[in-house]
Enzyme design. Structure first.
Site, PDB file in Angstrom:
ATOM      1  N   ASN A 154      23.995  85.477 -18.382  1.00 17.34           N
ATOM      2  CA  ASN A 154      23.723  84.409 -19.534  1.00 17.34           C
ATOM      3  C   ASN A 154      24.767  83.165 -19.325  1.00 17.34           C
ATOM      4  O   ASN A 154      24.708  82.233 -19.912  1.00 17.34           O
ATOM      5  CB  ASN A 154      24.766  85.324 -20.871  1.00 17.34           C
ATOM      6  CG  ASN A 154      26.076  85.600 -20.887  1.00 17.34           C
ATOM      7  OD1 ASN A 154      26.204  86.199 -19.703  1.00 17.34           O
ATOM      8  ND2 ASN A 154      26.781  85.404 -21.689  1.00 17.34           N
ATOM      9  N   GLU A 253      34.443  93.190 -18.748  1.00 20.83           N
ATOM     10  CA  GLU A 253      34.319  92.473 -19.794  1.00 20.83           C
ATOM     11  C   GLU A 253      32.808  92.654 -20.275  1.00 20.83           C
ATOM     12  O   GLU A 253      31.840  92.599 -19.664  1.00 20.83           O
ATOM     13  CB  GLU A 253      34.226  90.839 -19.613  1.00 20.83           C
ATOM     14  CG  GLU A 253      35.657  90.515 -18.808  1.00 20.83           C
ATOM     15  CD  GLU A 253      35.869  88.991 -18.416  1.00 20.83           C
ATOM     16  OE1 GLU A 253      37.027  88.810 -18.016  1.00 20.83           O
ATOM     17  OE2 GLU A 253      34.836  88.310 -18.657  1.00 20.83           O
ATOM     18  N   CYS A 287      28.675  86.203 -24.974  1.00 21.83           N
ATOM     19  CA  CYS A 287      29.495  87.358 -25.568  1.00 21.83           C
ATOM     20  C   CYS A 287      30.042  87.179 -26.578  1.00 21.83           C
ATOM     21  O   CYS A 287      30.602  88.024 -27.418  1.00 21.83           O
ATOM     22  CB  CYS A 287      30.131  87.943 -24.255  1.00 21.83           C
ATOM     23  SG  CYS A 287      31.371  86.715 -23.576  1.00 21.83           S
ATOM     24  N   GLU A 466      41.779  89.173 -18.071  1.00 21.25           N
ATOM     25  CA  GLU A 466      41.801  88.399 -17.167  1.00 21.25           C
ATOM     26  C   GLU A 466      42.167  87.118 -17.656  1.00 21.25           C
ATOM     27  O   GLU A 466      42.339  86.679 -18.814  1.00 21.25           O
ATOM     28  CB  GLU A 466      40.340  88.214 -16.366  1.00 21.25           C
ATOM     29  CG  GLU A 466      40.160  89.668 -15.908  1.00 21.25           C
ATOM     30  CD  GLU A 466      38.873  89.615 -14.685  1.00 21.25           C
ATOM     31  OE1 GLU A 466      38.967  88.435 -14.042  1.00 21.25           O
ATOM     32  OE2 GLU A 466      38.098  90.698 -14.631  1.00 21.25           O
TER      33      GLU A 466
HETATM   34  P1  NAD Z   1      23.905  94.105 -17.706  1.00 16.08           P
HETATM   35  O1  NAD Z   1      24.823  94.998 -17.895  1.00 16.08           O
HETATM   36  O2  NAD Z   1      22.563  94.429 -17.953  1.00 16.08           O
HETATM   37  O3  NAD Z   1      23.871  93.568 -16.087  1.00 16.08           O
HETATM   38  C1  NAD Z   1      24.911  93.128 -15.701  1.00 16.08           C
HETATM   39  C2  NAD Z   1      25.126  93.259 -14.191  1.00 16.08           C
HETATM   40  O4  NAD Z   1      25.177  94.486 -13.946  1.00 16.08           O
HETATM   41  C3  NAD Z   1      23.546  92.992 -13.421  1.00 16.08           C
HETATM   42  O5  NAD Z   1      24.021  92.212 -12.538  1.00 16.08           O
HETATM   43  C4  NAD Z   1      23.050  94.228 -13.105  1.00 16.08           C
HETATM   44  O6  NAD Z   1      22.114  94.039 -12.307  1.00 16.08           O
HETATM   45  C5  NAD Z   1      24.291  94.973 -12.877  1.00 16.08           C
HETATM   46  N1  NAD Z   1      24.025  96.469 -13.222  1.00 16.08           N
HETATM   47  C6  NAD Z   1      23.156  97.050 -14.055  1.00 16.08           C
HETATM   48  N2  NAD Z   1      23.409  98.515 -14.094  1.00 16.08           N
HETATM   49  C7  NAD Z   1      24.175  98.660 -12.993  1.00 16.08           C
HETATM   50  C8  NAD Z   1      24.658  99.791 -12.655  1.00 16.08           C
HETATM   51  N3  NAD Z   1      24.427 101.216 -12.982  1.00 16.08           N
HETATM   52  N4  NAD Z   1      25.438  99.773 -11.520  1.00 16.08           N
HETATM   53  C9  NAD Z   1      25.861  98.588 -10.994  1.00 16.08           C
HETATM   54  N5  NAD Z   1      25.425  97.378 -11.669  1.00 16.08           N
HETATM   55  C10 NAD Z   1      24.441  97.339 -12.570  1.00 16.08           C
HETATM   56  O7  NAD Z   1      24.364  92.365 -18.680  1.00 16.08           O
HETATM   57  P2  NAD Z   1      23.347  91.482 -18.800  1.00 16.08           P
HETATM   58  O8  NAD Z   1      22.181  91.826 -19.586  1.00 16.08           O
HETATM   59  O9  NAD Z   1      23.272  90.798 -17.586  1.00 16.08           O
HETATM   60  O10 NAD Z   1      24.376  90.580 -19.666  1.00 16.08           O
HETATM   61  C11 NAD Z   1      24.447  90.602 -20.987  1.00 16.08           C
HETATM   62  C12 NAD Z   1      25.485  91.236 -21.595  1.00 16.08           C
HETATM   63  O11 NAD Z   1      26.907  91.118 -20.942  1.00 16.08           O
HETATM   64  C13 NAD Z   1      25.832  91.424 -23.007  1.00 16.08           C
HETATM   65  O12 NAD Z   1      25.899  92.691 -23.496  1.00 16.08           O
HETATM   66  C14 NAD Z   1      27.051  90.574 -23.154  1.00 16.08           C
HETATM   67  O13 NAD Z   1      28.158  90.600 -24.191  1.00 16.08           O
HETATM   68  C15 NAD Z   1      27.815  90.929 -22.053  1.00 16.08           C
HETATM   69  N6  NAD Z   1      28.701  90.013 -21.541  1.00 16.08           N
HETATM   70  C16 NAD Z   1      30.207  90.103 -21.922  1.00 16.08           C
HETATM   71  C17 NAD Z   1      30.758  89.158 -21.455  1.00 16.08           C
HETATM   72  C18 NAD Z   1      32.521  89.255 -21.936  1.00 16.08           C
HETATM   73  O14 NAD Z   1      33.217  88.431 -21.189  1.00 16.08           O
HETATM   74  N7  NAD Z   1      32.950  90.298 -22.434  1.00 16.08           N
HETATM   75  C19 NAD Z   1      30.470  87.769 -20.980  1.00 16.08           C
HETATM   76  C20 NAD Z   1      29.097  87.786 -20.776  1.00 16.08           C
HETATM   77  C21 NAD Z   1      28.411  88.799 -20.964  1.00 16.08           C
HETATM   78  O1  6OD Z   2      35.482  81.418 -20.957  1.00 14.66           O
HETATM   79  C1  6OD Z   2      35.499  82.579 -20.044  1.00 14.66           C
HETATM   80  O2  6OD Z   2      36.351  82.797 -19.463  1.00 14.66           O
HETATM   81  C2  6OD Z   2      34.487  83.753 -20.420  1.00 14.66           C
HETATM   82  N1  6OD Z   2      34.745  84.862 -19.682  1.00 14.66           N
HETATM   83  C3  6OD Z   2      33.517  83.425 -21.344  1.00 14.66           C
HETATM   84  C4  6OD Z   2      32.645  84.167 -21.396  1.00 14.66           C
HETATM   85  C5  6OD Z   2      31.513  83.850 -21.907  1.00 14.66           C
HETATM   86  C6  6OD Z   2      30.218  84.898 -22.460  1.00 14.66           C
HETATM   87  O3  6OD Z   2      29.238  84.746 -22.401  1.00 14.66           O
END
Ligand code: NAD
Ligand code: 6OD
Length: 485
Positions: A154, A253, A287, A466
């Site tokens: 994202n 995260e 997120c 972090e």
């Molecule tokens: P995802 O969990 O589907 O994938 C993230 C990564 O993990 C990808 O590179 C994927 O290939 C890999 N992956 C998937 N299954 C795996 C496994 N079993 N072992 C190792 N690697 C694996 O997430 P996404 O759809 O790419 O991103 C969207 C999600 O990320 C949303 O839930 C969003 O809230 C979250 N997000 C959180 C933050 C935060 O800072 N908290 C920031 C951005 C996105």
């Molecule tokens: O600002 C940041 O450091 C951070 N981790 C943002 C995350 C955005 C999620 O979509």
């Protein structure tokens, strides 16, 4: 068609077993790149290269020189800013007004940690001993080793560098697994690393999928010393299980179902502006985004009407149109997920204030992952639409009557990433901020970042923090040295 390869030991290499996959444009679902998929053997080569770099010149580089190299990386990223923006836009379809600041954050992540690492404090104790001579205790920080960095789609460059920056600043070597949806900026960063003179093996990239693929090969590799991950909560759980073998540390995260709380005394214009950004920017794929908006009853009708008017002004369109504010979702698969919630909202009896469907797009854009910005009211707090992370351009607005009530409702979620509180009453702002179960609370703002602050989620939204010295805590290990005098 672009050919995107893995980057191992300073070189771009195809997958050793010849496997590759298509990366499709979110704008029209057409293939734009062929991406080499890293096999288990490729991941092993990348981890081995990282370990060799750790045992070679990288290890011996004084912290000031290491920081200097990271500043060169930041400089080179800034010089190639337009290339990073083009790559991010091509992979995600995001409007350029979104991609520009996100890519600028890439360079800022390296600059910040180049500074932070030079100022990290350490412990020192003078310790009495029975013979009266005493001892000195001091702690030194050592890199944790080879760090596996697993990234989402994202905000690809921002989120990858948010981890790679501090990991390298602390003297680690990394193996990065970008999302299969967004391979381009990690490859560009590899070019930058070579141009800046970062020793080979310090930064490696392996492309592929998650389970039974590159992500799993990386997170189960016994020579990976620590794993840092951003993505969905369920994926984080799988990674935590993988990390349990060998008792390796994780920083996770993960997802959110974040609340905004708007009191009747709030600056309406500011609250609308902040809520618009938090619900709709990056097509709701943030997120920290707000999917639940609680508005104090006297302001409710006016707030909903103003938010609706603002949402209806958002231009949905491709990045080639400078007026675009909402791009497509990342993929047709994600579009299906988001639209399933649009349907669930209607089935559950929501009032669709605006949106709720797929916009009509001209020409081949009709094949893209578009959805309309959507606002609902009228659903109970416990409906799926109001409890599950949708990750699209949508929010549900609820009325509330009392401070204690809204705190309880905002906290009634398994997630705990962030919240925004809108009020002119500062005492109330502090009270509510203290009670909200989330890692980050913004008062009268949203996504206002200082990279030295602790960033991370509570409950199912994450493990660890972090940012600033908190990143250094994860990416280093403290060693205590006790010197008897
Ligand atoms: P995802 O969990 O589907 O994938 C993230 C990564 O993990 C990808 O590179 C994927 O290939 C890999 N992956 C998937 N299954 C795996 C496994 N079993 N072992 C190792 N690697 C694996 O997430 P996404 O759809 O790419 O991103 C969207 C999600 O990320 C949303 O839930 C969003 O809230 C979250 N997000 C959180 C933050 C935060 O800072 N908290 C920031 C951005 C996105
Ligand atoms: O600002 C940041 O450091 C951070 N981790 C943002 C995350 C955005 C999620 O979509």
């Amino acid at each position: 068609m672009l050919d995107i390869r893995n980057f191992i030991d300073g070189q771009f290499v195809p997958g050793s077993d010849g496997k590759a996959f298509d990366k499709r444009s979110p704008l029209n679902d057409k293939a734009i790149a062929r991406v080499s998929e890293a096999s288990r053997a490729d991941v092993d080569r990348a981890v081995t290269a990282a370990r060799a770099a750790l045992e070679g010149p990288w290890r011996k580089l004084p912290v000031g020189d290491r920081a200097g190299l990271l500043l060169k990386v930041a400089g080179e990223m800034t010089r190639r800013h337009a290339d990073f923006v083009d790559a991010e836009v091509a992979d995600t379809g995001m409007p350029r007004v979104v991609a520009n600041p996100m890519c600028a954050r890439g360079a800022a992540n390296f600059k910040t940690f180049a500074e932070v690492v030079k100022t990290v404090p350490t412990e020192f104790f003078e310790t009495p001993t029975p013979d009266g001579r005493g001892a000195l205790n001091y702690a030194i920080r050592r890199p944790v080793g080879v760090v596996g960095v697993v990234c989402p789609w994202n905000a690809p460059l921002l989120l990858m560098t948010w981890k790679v920056g501090p990991a390298l600043a602390c003297g680690n070597a990394v193996v990065v697994k970008p999302s299969e949806e967004t391979p381009q900026t990690a490859a560009l960063l590899a070019e930058v690393m070579n141009a800046a003179g970062v020793p080979k093996g310090v930064y490696n990239v392996v492309n592929g999928f998650g389970p039974n693929s590159t992500g799993e090969f990386l997170t189960t590799h016994p020579k990976v010393d620590a794993i840092t991950f951003t993505g969905e909560t369920r994926t984080g759980e799988a990674i935590m299980k993988a990390a349990a073998v060998g008792a390796r540390p994780v920083s996770l995260e993960m997802g959110g179902k974040n609340a905004a709380i708007v009191f009747a005394d709030a600056d309406l214009e500011a609250a609308i502006e902040g809520t618009m950004r938090s619900a709709f920017s990056n097509t709701g794929q943030v997120c920290l985004g707000t999917e639940r908006v609680y508005v104090e009853r006297p302001l409710f009708e006016k707030f909903v009407a103003t938010l609706k008017a603002a949402a209806e002004k958002l231009r949905v369109g491709p990045p080639s149109d400078p007026a675009s504010r909402i791009g497509p979702l990342i993929s047709r698969e994600h579009q299906r997920k988001v639209l399933s919630y649009y349907a669930k909202a209607v089935e559950a009896g929501a009032t669709v204030v605006t949106g709720g469907g797929v916009p009509e797009m001209p020409g081949d854009l009709a094949g893209g992952a578009w959805v309309q910005p959507t606002i609902w009211t009228g659903l109970p707090d416990d409906s799926a639409v109001c409890t599950e992370e949708i990750f699209g351009p949508c929010c549900h607005v609820f009325p509330f009557d009392a401070e204690a009530e809204v705190i309880e409702r905002a906290n009634a979620t398994d997630y705990g990433l962030s919240a925004a509180v809108w009020t002119r009453d500062l005492a109330r702002a502090h009270r509510v901020a203290a009670e909200i179960e989330a890692g980050i609370v913004w008062v009268n703002s949203w996504f206002l970042r200082d990279l030295r602050t602790a960033f991370g989620g509570s409950k199912h939204s994450g493990i660890g923090r972090e940012g600033g010295v908190h990143s250094l805590e994860f990416y280093t290990e403290l060693k205590n040295v006790c010197v008897k005098l």
